[in-house]
Write a protein that holds these residues in place. Sequence first.
Motif, PDB file in Angstrom:
ATOM      1  N   SER A   2     -29.666   3.147 -41.042  1.00 46.49           N
ATOM      2  CA  SER A   2     -30.002   4.505 -40.620  1.00 46.49           C
ATOM      3  C   SER A   2     -29.458   4.793 -39.237  1.00 46.49           C
ATOM      4  CB  SER A   2     -31.524   4.674 -40.610  1.00 46.49           C
ATOM      5  OG  SER A   2     -32.084   3.879 -39.590  1.00 46.49           O
ATOM      6  N   ILE A   3     -29.438   6.074 -38.897  1.00 45.79           N
ATOM      7  CA  ILE A   3     -29.005   6.483 -37.562  1.00 45.79           C
ATOM      8  C   ILE A   3     -29.883   5.834 -36.505  1.00 45.79           C
ATOM      9  CG2 ILE A   3     -28.745   8.451 -36.005  1.00 45.79           C
ATOM     10  CD1 ILE A   3     -28.112  10.165 -38.431  1.00 45.79           C
ATOM     11  N   LEU A   4     -31.214   5.792 -36.784  1.00 48.56           N
ATOM     12  CA  LEU A   4     -32.138   5.187 -35.839  1.00 48.56           C
ATOM     13  C   LEU A   4     -31.825   3.708 -35.642  1.00 48.56           C
ATOM     14  CD1 LEU A   4     -34.680   5.135 -34.105  1.00 48.56           C
ATOM     15  CD2 LEU A   4     -36.038   4.859 -36.201  1.00 48.56           C
ATOM     16  N   HIS A 389     -38.687   8.893 -32.146  1.00 48.48           N
ATOM     17  CA  HIS A 389     -37.314   9.341 -32.404  1.00 48.48           C
ATOM     18  C   HIS A 389     -37.318  10.556 -33.353  1.00 48.48           C
ATOM     19  CE1 HIS A 389     -33.071   9.254 -33.557  1.00 48.48           C
ATOM     20  NE2 HIS A 389     -32.895   8.601 -32.430  1.00 48.48           N
ATOM     21  N   ASP A 391     -35.502  11.344 -35.789  1.00 47.85           N
ATOM     22  CA  ASP A 391     -35.322  11.039 -37.207  1.00 47.85           C
ATOM     23  C   ASP A 391     -36.666  10.840 -37.902  1.00 47.85           C
ATOM     24  OD1 ASP A 391     -32.683  11.213 -36.765  1.00 47.85           O
ATOM     25  OD2 ASP A 391     -32.207   9.088 -37.089  1.00 47.85           O
ATOM     26  N   ARG A 392     -37.666  10.350 -37.155  1.00 44.29           N
ATOM     27  CA  ARG A 392     -38.990  10.131 -37.739  1.00 44.29           C
ATOM     28  C   ARG A 392     -39.901  11.343 -37.535  1.00 44.29           C
ATOM     29  NH1 ARG A 392     -40.858   5.154 -38.995  1.00 44.29           N
ATOM     30  NH2 ARG A 392     -42.941   5.718 -38.231  1.00 44.29           N
ATOM     31  N   PRO A 394     -38.900  15.014 -37.622  1.00 46.27           N
ATOM     32  CA  PRO A 394     -38.004  16.184 -37.729  1.00 46.27           C
ATOM     33  C   PRO A 394     -38.717  17.476 -37.349  1.00 46.27           C
ATOM     34  CG  PRO A 394     -38.660  15.385 -39.900  1.00 46.27           C
ATOM     35  CD  PRO A 394     -39.139  14.371 -38.926  1.00 46.27           C
ATOM     36  N   GLN A 400     -38.826  15.105 -29.412  1.00 48.04           N
ATOM     37  CA  GLN A 400     -37.462  15.028 -28.884  1.00 48.04           C
ATOM     38  C   GLN A 400     -37.479  14.863 -27.360  1.00 48.04           C
ATOM     39  OE1 GLN A 400     -35.132  18.363 -30.198  1.00 48.04           O
ATOM     40  NE2 GLN A 400     -35.556  18.007 -32.374  1.00 48.04           N
ATOM     41  N   THR A 403     -38.671  11.413 -26.408  1.00 49.07           N
ATOM     42  CA  THR A 403     -37.624  10.405 -26.615  1.00 49.07           C
ATOM     43  C   THR A 403     -36.650  10.400 -25.444  1.00 49.07           C
ATOM     44  OG1 THR A 403     -37.796  10.657 -29.014  1.00 49.07           O
ATOM     45  CG2 THR A 403     -35.797   9.609 -28.156  1.00 49.07           C
TER      46      THR A 403
END
Length: 608
Positions: A2-4, A389, A391-392, A394, A400, A403
Amino acid sequence: MSILGRFLNRLTESEEGAYLAPRERAYEHTRDARTLEPAGAAIVRFAPTFKLEREATQWPDGFWNHFNSANSHYKRGHYRKAKEAYSSARSLLAGYGALDTALLRTYRKLYRGAIDKKRWDEAYQELCELFETLPSGVSDTDRRQFKKVMQVLKKSDPGFSGQPMPLQEQRQTGGEKPSAEVESASGKDIAVQRDETWERPKGEKPLRWQENQLTSGGFLAVHRRYDEQAGGYRSCNIRTYSSHGDIQSEKDWLRSFYRLKISNTGEHLIGYSDDLQMSLSTLSGDILAERSVARVADGNKYHIRCVDLSEGGMHCLFTSATRAYLLDQMLRTLCVWIMPPPPGYQVEHGGQDAGHQRIERAFATLELTGHPTQEEIRAQFRQMVFRYHPDRNPGDTAAQERTKEIIAAYKMVSEEDVAAALEGLGDREYYYQILHETELDIGDTGYSVKLRMSMSGPGDWIYATHMTARAERIYLGCYSGLIYCVDLDGNVLKVYQTDAPIDGIVERGQHLYIWTHTSLYVLGRDKVVSHIDLRGGSLKCFAEWGLIVKKGSSLVLCSADGTWLANVRFQREAHEVVPTSSGLVAYTTKERFRVSLSDAPAASSARS
């Protein structure tokens, strides 16, 4: 992946067992800094130090600023700037011998440099200025050089009207002047012999040693080299001399130290550079450990006045202002000792600098407390980024922003030397002396106001240190004239007291040597057995048979207990002095002399 996952790997990837850069090394957690407690320790008081003819309160304002600035320019080879600063100091105070000597030396550097470069007009001007400013210091050599310059100027300009200065009349002795004059104690036979086979290598200037140490393997001396092009000290030279005074080995290091110390065995060296990077090395040049001390020194190299080490480098030490930092062989902090406040002063603790506050805010963002290691910081960062993050989460703008804050905080503490930054966190000292205190009643209210007038001070800075072979005794000499002898646990074993700032401390064999700018005390079994006058001179080095004090062009030889043996006065100043098993070797600008004590006292062990 994954991106993460890819994001976390890029931030934290490292090879298994990879070497951590010094700034990332995980230091042991530092014990809280604590103030030494001398109460109950025995106190050994010394007789007053020898006093200079002019007391410190009589120096004109600004004199020492000019004088010290001139010395700094001179050491760097900036002789014209040195002359200007010496002249400014002389305009404030005329007749000070040390100043006149320094200014005379500077004039000679300037006119000789001009002669070497065939700048005859410039040489003539410098010589004329010298004759006018310091007539009593002019020598026949200066007069001969003046005559030489005028002859050249007359050839190039027939109208030149300068007049030569007559040579002083000298007594006819009917023979060559002796190489040295010797005055010795009764029954002492001192021989001085000029080495006819030696001459200084062409282009080499007399060396001014930054540090020297008499070791079991010979006499070691370190010379710091100035790089004119780079505009700073960039390298150093380390020489080892045999027991006969000959160069045994020589090594050039492509790094330089602002302060350094060589171990008694001659195997290890600790020092720090101008940019406050400290290292423990072998004499072969291998770096065993290194760290930054910029944080504890507040970015000021002058705050670190002492570095020290025991045999084998098992324990190391450095000081910053009023604090002493005991280190292990990896230069990790074991404990921090704060000097008691100077007599008459009180101390308050508290306050944090901006760097400490930034780290604390970053730790709060990462939800960390205490003194975490880099591994603990990295693990906490992974967990928090994983939690917040985008991704977790949205569409969650708060996640955001959170992070971004976490990443910024991690970047800051991972680039900082966190362990060094946290040493003594929140434990700054403020020293003050109460000058006047009064209490005023406020009418019939039953309340009162206490008014206090106080004066702040810098605290009792540590000026000299010494560690014995296994660090069983650690000496900390302060500006106040107090010397604390402590063990590895910081227990004060003994206190020594004099009335002037401490310049140096050495324990050798059965004797303890403590010196100030004007006095050298030699102690045996905690009693002063000798008090040596250092006015106009300094302790040059120790020898197997005793010690050597340098005063101008004279060397004063004393036995290990400080008993006077002899004065040896050379025609020219001895710059390098190398102790031998039975005397010494002295190097002037162009000559080398061997001084022999036919019955040199028994050697004093170098081990302590």
